[in-house]
Motif scaffolding. Structure first.
Motif, PDB file in Angstrom:
ATOM      1  N   GLY A 598       0.825  -1.196   0.000  1.00 23.09           N
ATOM      2  CA  GLY A 598       0.000   0.000   0.000  1.00 23.09           C
ATOM      3  C   GLY A 598       0.857   1.244   0.000  1.00 23.09           C
ATOM      4  O   GLY A 598       1.781   1.384   0.798  1.00 23.09           O
ATOM      5  N   ILE A 599       0.556   2.173  -0.909  1.00 19.92           N
ATOM      6  CA  ILE A 599       1.279   3.444  -1.022  1.00 19.92           C
ATOM      7  C   ILE A 599       0.247   4.550  -0.850  1.00 19.92           C
ATOM      8  O   ILE A 599      -0.637   4.714  -1.712  1.00 19.92           O
ATOM      9  N   ASP A 600       0.356   5.333   0.238  1.00 23.03           N
ATOM     10  CA  ASP A 600      -0.592   6.406   0.514  1.00 23.03           C
ATOM     11  C   ASP A 600       0.089   7.739   0.263  1.00 23.03           C
ATOM     12  O   ASP A 600       1.177   8.011   0.795  1.00 23.03           O
ATOM     13  N   VAL A 601      -0.562   8.586  -0.557  1.00 23.58           N
ATOM     14  CA  VAL A 601      -0.113   9.960  -0.795  1.00 23.58           C
ATOM     15  C   VAL A 601      -1.138  10.859  -0.115  1.00 23.58           C
ATOM     16  O   VAL A 601      -2.304  10.924  -0.551  1.00 23.58           O
ATOM     17  N   VAL A 602      -0.712  11.554   0.929  1.00 15.53           N
ATOM     18  CA  VAL A 602      -1.636  12.286   1.796  1.00 15.53           C
ATOM     19  C   VAL A 602      -1.287  13.772   1.752  1.00 15.53           C
ATOM     20  O   VAL A 602      -0.110  14.151   1.843  1.00 15.53           O
ATOM     21  N   ASP A 603      -2.322  14.599   1.605  1.00 12.18           N
ATOM     22  CA  ASP A 603      -2.134  16.044   1.676  1.00 12.18           C
ATOM     23  C   ASP A 603      -3.146  16.630   2.652  1.00 12.18           C
ATOM     24  O   ASP A 603      -4.142  15.979   2.986  1.00 12.18           O
ATOM     25  N   ARG A 604      -2.872  17.856   3.095  1.00 11.94           N
ATOM     26  CA  ARG A 604      -3.768  18.582   3.997  1.00 11.94           C
ATOM     27  C   ARG A 604      -4.369  19.773   3.275  1.00 11.94           C
ATOM     28  O   ARG A 604      -4.492  20.864   3.810  1.00 11.94           O
ATOM     29  N   SER A 651     -11.409  11.457   0.814  1.00 19.52           N
ATOM     30  CA  SER A 651     -11.227  12.906   0.824  1.00 19.52           C
ATOM     31  C   SER A 651     -12.365  13.565   1.598  1.00 19.52           C
ATOM     32  O   SER A 651     -13.518  13.088   1.551  1.00 19.52           O
ATOM     33  N   ARG A 652     -12.019  14.655   2.310  1.00 16.57           N
ATOM     34  CA  ARG A 652     -13.006  15.488   2.997  1.00 16.57           C
ATOM     35  C   ARG A 652     -12.702  16.941   2.686  1.00 16.57           C
ATOM     36  O   ARG A 652     -11.536  17.359   2.703  1.00 16.57           O
ATOM     37  N   VAL A 653     -13.746  17.677   2.409  1.00 21.29           N
ATOM     38  CA  VAL A 653     -13.574  19.090   2.061  1.00 21.29           C
ATOM     39  C   VAL A 653     -12.996  19.839   3.266  1.00 21.29           C
ATOM     40  O   VAL A 653     -13.517  19.728   4.383  1.00 21.29           O
ATOM     41  N   GLY A 654     -11.895  20.578   3.056  1.00 18.92           N
ATOM     42  CA  GLY A 654     -11.251  21.360   4.099  1.00 18.92           C
ATOM     43  C   GLY A 654     -10.269  20.585   4.951  1.00 18.92           C
ATOM     44  O   GLY A 654      -9.550  21.188   5.762  1.00 18.92           O
ATOM     45  N   GLU A 655     -10.228  19.262   4.801  1.00 15.76           N
ATOM     46  CA  GLU A 655      -9.319  18.452   5.624  1.00 15.76           C
ATOM     47  C   GLU A 655      -8.194  17.822   4.803  1.00 15.76           C
ATOM     48  O   GLU A 655      -7.114  17.568   5.319  1.00 15.76           O
ATOM     49  N   GLY A 656      -8.414  17.537   3.555  1.00 22.83           N
ATOM     50  CA  GLY A 656      -7.368  16.945   2.739  1.00 22.83           C
ATOM     51  C   GLY A 656      -7.821  15.670   2.053  1.00 22.83           C
ATOM     52  O   GLY A 656      -8.983  15.253   2.140  1.00 22.83           O
ATOM     53  N   THR A 657      -6.862  15.022   1.377  1.00 28.66           N
ATOM     54  CA  THR A 657      -7.176  13.839   0.541  1.00 28.66           C
ATOM     55  C   THR A 657      -6.091  12.787   0.742  1.00 28.66           C
ATOM     56  O   THR A 657      -4.907  13.106   0.901  1.00 28.66           O
ATOM     57  N   ARG A 658      -6.523  11.552   0.737  1.00 29.99           N
ATOM     58  CA  ARG A 658      -5.598  10.421   0.791  1.00 29.99           C
ATOM     59  C   ARG A 658      -5.826   9.549  -0.448  1.00 29.99           C
ATOM     60  O   ARG A 658      -6.898   8.986  -0.642  1.00 29.99           O
ATOM     61  N   PHE A 659      -4.816   9.471  -1.330  1.00 32.96           N
ATOM     62  CA  PHE A 659      -4.822   8.530  -2.453  1.00 32.96           C
ATOM     63  C   PHE A 659      -4.061   7.283  -2.014  1.00 32.96           C
ATOM     64  O   PHE A 659      -2.902   7.375  -1.605  1.00 32.96           O
ATOM     65  N   ARG A 660      -4.686   6.129  -2.119  1.00 29.29           N
ATOM     66  CA  ARG A 660      -4.047   4.875  -1.721  1.00 29.29           C
ATOM     67  C   ARG A 660      -3.888   4.007  -2.971  1.00 29.29           C
ATOM     68  O   ARG A 660      -4.863   3.678  -3.656  1.00 29.29           O
ATOM     69  N   VAL A 661      -2.653   3.641  -3.254  1.00 27.13           N
ATOM     70  CA  VAL A 661      -2.339   2.755  -4.373  1.00 27.13           C
ATOM     71  C   VAL A 661      -1.986   1.391  -3.802  1.00 27.13           C
ATOM     72  O   VAL A 661      -1.092   1.276  -2.947  1.00 27.13           O
TER      73      VAL A 661
END
Length: 673
Positions: A598-604, A651-661
């Protein structure tokens, strides 16, 4: 008992059995009315005649009397049908000939039985009787022909009577020519009568449903009958020659047989004669010239390429149209604007196009142009004006058939003249018009298929260009961030080193993009191998350090395509950097679990709505960022699926997104190596 006598016995016994069974079956139905009772009487008399031939000498007085009664009964049935169907034409003449022949034949038969006639004169009297029987049989067959044309329901009865009376006629003619009946023909009469009874049994079993003989079957029956008549005539001439030639009889018979065989082969191999025969049979035996069911099946088979010859659709369309009317060739003209250009030809040389006059005339009138009428000046003024030029000047050009797909003129087919000269009539026009629309639909479908293939090639180029343009935008965004940070950190030696590395990497990636964009470039599938995902993620983070901070944690070994996985992570990191906007770092988390790597790309960053993720995120050209192309997430999922993995989004609006590969983990043995 000889073999011929055995065949006569069994053939007529079989006929008597079948006709007797039919008589009992019809009698048990308690049918009312003279027509049905007349049929029962005719069936019964035919059974008695067959029984008499099987049990008594075929030339006995009782047998001949039974034969006369049988014929009179069937004539009565014919008269009933003729009166009910109101058959006109030569009916009265044929009826008169039958009546005269039957009366004379019956009088001769009665005279032979009642009045002593010298033996020397008996043969001549019987010859006269045979001549009357032949006349009556021919007239009866004419009646059957007119009845079958006027009443298709009467065709089973007509075919059965032809089978009975046709063999009778051959027997009478042979007996008249040779002075006696060959026993082989007498045996054939029995089996032919049995076959006629079987046909009647099938027809009566069907009830009142209409019985029809296919055109192909009728043509084969006529061909077999003509061949049998030809062979019979050859046998009669050869037999007569054996008597007249004396000592040279054997040589004369051999010459006659060889000459007849050579003539038959020559006749059968002549295209003109075959075409003439089809025209004459269609003209005199059928109400319509064409068997539309057969012709439609033939056209569909030819246009669909089921013949297996591999010819292009243009040649198949010409051949399908030409075969219907016995045309030996043609040329296909397809519409290009206001002109008709030669697209294909079949057995046709030196084809030319046509101008706007013919295009406008065909598109407006939808008429089939008969070129013989144009040359004779009997066509409409519009046809004459439109067909001027090579169609009318070329003598072997016969007709111009327009091809319409819906209301649009697709093209036209110019057909060559058939071997047998005949004018085009309404039936030809109707059939060619319908077949032309069918051919036009196939030609339009072929054009649409080629246009679709060309559009797919352009779409593939546009898709490749869109992906490259997206990658180019990412490079520009990275270089913009580097230039922006250079204003603040230009004096920092570490930053300058990162900036140089970023510029070198950007230049290399731009050259790779140009190679991908080139029309001659064909990217080969990269083989899967063991990839250290943590190391790869660290290299990407270091390369983008001058743009934005990326924190990498964890490591794992995945079975993937290295360059494809790097491109996938580049897309996700670029999206995360653009979504963050501030100084919060982007995280890459690598871990191994039961599903794989699992590869997670996380932003805020700003995050995305659930409806956008569900409906638009992975659709190309849909983006939530101003100026975005909407390609990154789409291509990332394509790359992951090509490597046997998948992409998940939270993803949640205002909190960020997590893409999981999620990718397949490397096998233990390869990981250890």
């Amino acid at each position: 008992m000889s073999a011929s006598a055995t065949l006569i016995l069994w053939g007529h016994a079989l006929a008597a059995l079948v006709f007797g069974g039919l008589t009992i079956d019809r009698a048990r139905r308690h049918v009312a009315g003279w027509p049905r009772r007349g049929l029962i009487v005719a069936l019964a008399l035919t059974a008695l005649w067959a029984l008499a031939v099987a049990g008594i000498e075929p030339r006995d007085f009782t047998t001949r009397l039974a034969e006369s009664a049988r014929n009179i009964a069937w004539l009565a049935v014919l008269l009933t049908w003729i009166g009910r169907e109101r058959v006109g034409g030569w009916t009265v003449t044929a009826l008169g000939a039958v009546a005269i022949a039957v009366a004379i034949s019956s009088a001769i038969l009665a005279a032979v039985a009642a009045v002593p006639i010298p033996a020397a004169d008996v043969a001549a009297v019987l010859q006269a009787r045979l001549l009357c029987r032949m006349l009556g049989t021919v007239a009866s067959l004419i009646l059957v022909h007119h009845l079958c044309i006027a009443a298709p329901r009467a065709q089973p009865l007509g075919i059965a009577l032809v089978m009975i009376w046709g063999v009778d006629l051959a027997s009478y003619a042979t007996g008249y020519a040779m002075g006696g009946w060959p026993v082989q023909l007498v045996a054939v009469r029995g089996f032919s009568a049995a076959a006629a009874a079987a046909l009647l049994a099938v027809a009566l079993k069907r009830g009142d449903r209409e019985f029809t003989l296919s055109r192909g079957g009728a043509l084969r029956i006529v061909a077999v009958a003509a061949l049998a008549a030809y062979l019979g005539a050859t046998i009669l001439v050869a037999d007569a020659a054996s008597h007249w030639a004396g000592a040279y009889g054997r040589a004369a018979q051999t010459a006659i047989v060889l000459g007849a065989a050579t003539a038959l082969i020559t006749l059968l191999s002549t295209p003109w004669l075959r075409a003439w025969g089809r025209v004459m049979i269609a003209k005199h035996l059928f109400t319509y010239r064409y068997d539309y069911r057969t012709e439609w099946q033939r056209v569909t088979t030819a246009l669909g390429g089921s013949g297996g010859d591999g010819a292009p659709i243009g040649c198949r369309a010409i051949r399908a149209m030409a075969d219907m009317i016995d045309s030996p060739g043609g040329v296909l003209l397809l519409r290009e604007g206001d002109t008709l250009d030669v697209a294909a030809s079949w057995n046709w040389a030196d084809g030319e196009g046509a101008g706007s006059a013919l295009v406008g005339h065909l598109a407006t009138t939808t008429r089939i142009v008969s070129l013989d009428a144009v040359r004779a000046g009997t066509a409409t003024p519009g046809d004459i004006a439109a067909a001027q030029g090579w169609p009318a000047e070329r003598e072997d050009a016969w007709a111009i058939v327009p091809l319409f797909h819906g209301a649009m003129l697709v093209g036209a087919i110019v057909l060559a003249r058939p071997p047998v000269e005949r004018p085009l009539d309404w039936e030809d026009f109707d059939l060619l018009r319908v077949a032309g629309r069918q051919a036009a639909s196939y030609l339009a479908e072929d054009r649409a298929r080629h246009a679709l293939a060309e559009a797919e090639r352009f779409d593939e180029f546009n898709r490749r260009f869109a992906f490259i343009l997206h990658d180019l935008k990412n490079l520009v965004s990275g270089l913009t961030l580097v230039a922006r940070n250079a204003e603040r950190h230009a004096d920092n030696p570490a930053f300058r080193a990162d900036m140089v590395a970023t510029l070198q990497d950007s230049a290399a990636r731009m050259n790779a993009l140009l190679a991908r964009l080139a029309s001659h470039h064909h990217s080969a599938d990269e083989p899967a191998s063991v990839v250290d995902v943590g190391t790869l993620a660290t290299r990407i983070a270091e390369r983008r350090r001058a743009q934005h901070a990326i924190v990498v944690s964890g490591t794992a070994l995945a079975l993937a395509q290295p360059r494809a996985l790097e491109q996938l992570l580049e897309h996700l990191c670029q999206n995360a950097i653009e979504a963050t906007g501030g100084s919060a770092p982007v995280a890459i988390e690598v871990a191994m679990d039961s599903e794989g790597v699992g590869i997670d790309v996380v932003d805020r960053g700003c995050g995305m709505t659930a409806s956008f993720v569900r409906e638009q995120l992975f659709r190309p050209f849909a983006s939530s960022k101003p100026g975005g192309f909407g390609i990154g997430a789409y291509e990332a999922r394509q790359l992951a699926e090509a490597m046997g993995g998948r992409v998940e989004v939270t993803s949640r609006v205002g909190e960020g997104t997590r893409f999981r590969v999620v990718l397949p983990a490397a096998p233990a043995m390869e990981a250890a190596a």
